[in-house]
Design a protein around this motif. Sequence first.
Motif, mmCIF file in Angstrom:
data_model
loop_
_atom_site.group_PDB
_atom_site.id
_atom_site.type_symbol
_atom_site.label_atom_id
_atom_site.label_comp_id
_atom_site.label_asym_id
_atom_site.label_seq_id
_atom_site.Cartn_x
_atom_site.Cartn_y
_atom_site.Cartn_z
ATOM 1 N N TYR A 220 0.884 -1.169 0.000
ATOM 2 C CA TYR A 220 0.000 0.000 0.000
ATOM 3 C C TYR A 220 0.920 1.217 0.000
ATOM 4 O O TYR A 220 1.090 1.909 1.008
ATOM 5 N N VAL B 138 -0.072 3.055 -5.192
ATOM 6 C CA VAL B 138 -1.439 2.593 -4.925
ATOM 7 C C VAL B 138 -2.303 3.748 -4.439
ATOM 8 O O VAL B 138 -3.455 3.915 -4.858
ATOM 9 N N ILE C 224 -5.310 2.344 6.151
ATOM 10 C CA ILE C 224 -5.723 2.160 4.761
ATOM 11 C C ILE C 224 -6.858 3.116 4.413
ATOM 12 O O ILE C 224 -7.630 3.536 5.287
ATOM 13 N N TYR D 288 -9.845 3.524 1.159
ATOM 14 C CA TYR D 288 -10.366 2.982 -0.093
ATOM 15 C C TYR D 288 -11.839 3.350 -0.256
ATOM 16 O O TYR D 288 -12.485 3.814 0.695
ATOM 17 N N ARG E 1 2.799 8.636 1.267
ATOM 18 C CA ARG E 1 1.611 7.900 1.710
ATOM 19 C C ARG E 1 0.715 8.823 2.547
ATOM 20 O O ARG E 1 0.459 8.582 3.724
ATOM 21 N N HIS F 40 -1.164 -4.544 -6.263
ATOM 22 C CA HIS F 40 -0.586 -3.265 -6.658
ATOM 23 C C HIS F 40 -1.454 -2.623 -7.732
ATOM 24 O O HIS F 40 -2.378 -3.241 -8.267
ATOM 25 N N SER G 102 -9.764 -0.149 -5.311
ATOM 26 C CA SER G 102 -10.412 -0.368 -4.012
ATOM 27 C C SER G 102 -10.980 -1.775 -3.914
ATOM 28 O O SER G 102 -10.917 -2.411 -2.855
ATOM 29 N N ILE H 199 -8.199 -4.080 -3.099
ATOM 30 C CA ILE H 199 -7.799 -3.904 -1.701
ATOM 31 C C ILE H 199 -8.779 -4.616 -0.779
ATOM 32 O O ILE H 199 -8.388 -5.311 0.166
ATOM 33 N N TYR I 168 -7.571 -7.596 1.577
ATOM 34 C CA TYR I 168 -7.535 -7.370 3.020
ATOM 35 C C TYR I 168 -8.790 -7.857 3.740
ATOM 36 O O TYR I 168 -8.928 -7.646 4.938
#
Length: 603
Positions: free
Chosen positions: A3, A7, A58, A60, A98, A274, A300, A303, A307
């Motif tokens: 992440y 990304v 995170i 998204y 990030r 990725h 998203s 992700i 996750y």
Amino acid sequence: MAYDGVVISSIINEIGTSCKGGRVLKVQQPSADVITITVKGYKGQTKLYLSASPSLPIVYVADSLPQAPMQAPAFCMLLRKHLANGRLVDIKQPNFDRVFDFIFEHMDEMGDISDRHLIVEIMGRQSNIILADNDLKIIDCLRRVMPDLSDAISKDSDNEIRILYPGQQYSAPDSQGKINPLTELDKETFDSRISSQSGPVVKAIFSTITGFSKGFAEEIVYASGIDGRASFSDLDGACKERLYETILGYVNNIKEDKYSPCIGILQGLPKDFHAFEMKRFDELITLDDLTEQSSDAAMSQFIIRFYEQKQRDVNIRSKSSDIKKVLQTAIERASKKYDIQLSQLKSTEDRDKFRIYGELINTYGYELKGGEKSLSCVNYYDGQEITIPLDTNLSAQENSQKYFAKYNKKKRTFEALTEFVKKTREERDYLLTIKHSLDIAEDDSDIQEIRKELQQAGVLKSRSKEKGSRKQSAGKPLHFLSSEGYDIYVGKNNIQNEELTFGLATGKDIWFHAKNMPGSHVIVKVKDGDMDFDSIPDSVFEEAAQLAAYYSSGSSAPKVEVDYTERKHLKKPPHANPGYVIYHTNYSMMVKPEKGNVIKQED
């Protein structure tokens, strides 16, 4: 699990495409580290999930959002005050790091329009969510950060100490001298800052370019046809040129918002994701596998898929942390008590020796005249000569009585401790079954059932119903379908095990359980035409046994022994703990702990 800045750039593009210019409908805080925002744009409502959790920070675009409490925390109320009905005008990524910088246009109480910055820093344990005004002066933070005075003194005067506190000026995290690939990367910079290094190529890339993770650097090297273990000193001019062109190609795609997200599969398991295809993996889950989802939020969706289990585990750990701490303390206390009792019980093993001493003194004591230190005689139980120590101040009869008294004391201790050890072992084993239930819990209802069970057992104190709390629905056992079409049910805690075995199962149904270890009850529902074991396919027994092993404390072992028998052979002793059964008729088999060919059913 990359992440990284690349990304994040693709996520920003997704959010901007779906809801830039939209208005904020809802701001909620479902847990201490998570903020959710619902924005209504020209494409409809978009749900944003912003997490500053140290274990899984995170951001998204979400399909659905977690349930929020009835009473919003103070930070959530502050966000509502400054963002509610505000318009999302821009999203930036400072230094290609990030960091998300959501810029909202907001009208205050006086009717003046000004900007508000909602900054989300994805920095591991230092992750944070910060609200700042138009001049980037901090209004408040999810976590306020004030360095210690000793830290401030130890810093060089040239290095500014970063403070995240209301009233302070916000400054982005230090880029540590890394290159911003979107604005600073050219051939001259590549030659002077990257290719001139003597270390490994991969490390040189991700330690020099902002937003590039180790995984992405490995993909760049692989795509360039360069050995990932090589150093820059080992590369010739052609390899360096090829590497630069590969990096430049990715950078141009980022500038043009041309992403191709995917998940990398290695040996059948998802290993990385990725914003660009990762050719170094055996198999990829690509955009073609997400045809049912909107392509506007493709990154998203990847992700969420990657996750999904980890996010569920994080939520479970967060909501069960208090239970786990109390339970672990109770297990340690019961284990220590059990060890002490076993040690005390072991000290009574020689009790029969004192009875034999007393009996032999009564038999041969007539030879004693008094004052002897010992008595040597033949032990008529084994025919061997034995020497018995004597108290010189006591007569033969008194010595005999002394040994009988020792025997009787140890006998009483043995009888009492035997019962105590049994109860303590059962208590410890019961607590271990609850710990196992906590390890395999999948949702809030499972946690609530475990909490209720611990309260009934007296391990947890009963709590009065919290204001605004919602009633939790009862948890359900797991339901699988075998390769032969048989229904298989797996209990996730003792309450479900009890209901499954003595409620759902009938006499001819088959019960499975890992032998001599905490684990789930597994029930195979037999079909109407099945008369006995022989009429049920062998694969059903193997698949059910594999599930029993998988959902046990031996799940990491190469092989686990599993007992199985018909439900009619099970009995529950009076006053036994939930899920406790006894049986004397059973079969056993050794299996590998795995889910095998069964298919999970959604009831």
